[in-house]
Design a protein around this motif. Structure first.
Motif, short mmCIF file in Angstrom:
data_model
loop_
_atom_site.label_atom_id
_atom_site.label_comp_id
_atom_site.label_asym_id
_atom_site.label_seq_id
_atom_site.Cartn_x
_atom_site.Cartn_y
_atom_site.Cartn_z
N ARG A 31 0.85 -1.19 0.00
CA ARG A 31 0.00 0.00 0.00
C ARG A 31 0.88 1.23 0.00
NH1 ARG A 31 -4.36 -0.26 4.53
NH2 ARG A 31 -5.19 1.42 3.27
N TYR A 32 0.34 2.32 -0.44
CA TYR A 32 1.03 3.61 -0.46
C TYR A 32 2.38 3.52 -1.20
CZ TYR A 32 -2.37 4.38 3.22
OH TYR A 32 -3.54 4.45 3.94
N ARG A 34 3.51 5.56 -3.25
CA ARG A 34 4.12 6.89 -3.28
C ARG A 34 4.31 7.39 -1.85
NH1 ARG A 34 1.75 10.89 -7.56
NH2 ARG A 34 2.04 12.10 -5.67
N ASP A 36 4.56 10.38 -0.66
CA ASP A 36 3.72 11.51 -0.26
C ASP A 36 2.32 11.06 0.17
OD1 ASP A 36 3.33 10.94 -2.99
OD2 ASP A 36 2.64 12.96 -3.42
N ASP A 37 1.82 9.96 -0.41
CA ASP A 37 0.54 9.41 0.05
C ASP A 37 0.67 8.82 1.45
OD1 ASP A 37 -0.80 10.07 -2.29
OD2 ASP A 37 -0.42 8.14 -3.23
N LYS A 40 0.94 11.75 3.91
CA LYS A 40 -0.32 12.49 4.08
C LYS A 40 -1.37 11.65 4.81
CE LYS A 40 -2.75 13.07 0.39
NZ LYS A 40 -3.27 13.52 -0.90
N ARG A 41 -1.48 10.38 4.50
CA ARG A 41 -2.56 9.55 5.02
C ARG A 41 -2.22 8.77 6.29
NH1 ARG A 41 -4.23 7.60 -0.95
NH2 ARG A 41 -5.29 9.52 -1.54
#
Length: 66
Positions: A31-32, A34, A36-37, A40-41
């Motif tokens: 998962r994620y 990237r 930056d994802d 951020k999350r």
């Protein structure tokens, strides 16, 4: 070392961990893709919750290698 031990001594605890190891520890493999994802999350939300709702104050610094 327990967090309570760190808090009692007021010494900063620093731990360098790779993004892959971080994701494995949180069961976020696959998962994620990237960063930056992920930031951020997961990271920013967790940081805000911990700093707001506990007596522990944390921060992180992104270190890019390579």
């Amino acid at each position: 070392m327990k967090l309570s031990q760190i808090k009692d001594t007021d010494s900063p605890y620093k731990k360098k961990i790779s993004v892959n190891d971080f994701k494995i520890n949180l069961s976020l493999d696959g998962r994620y893709s990237r960063f930056d994802d992920l930031e951020k999350r997961v990271l920013k939300i967790a940081l805000s919750n911990i700093n707001t709702h506990s007596d522990i104050k944390i921060s992180y610094k992104v270190v890019r290698e390579g």
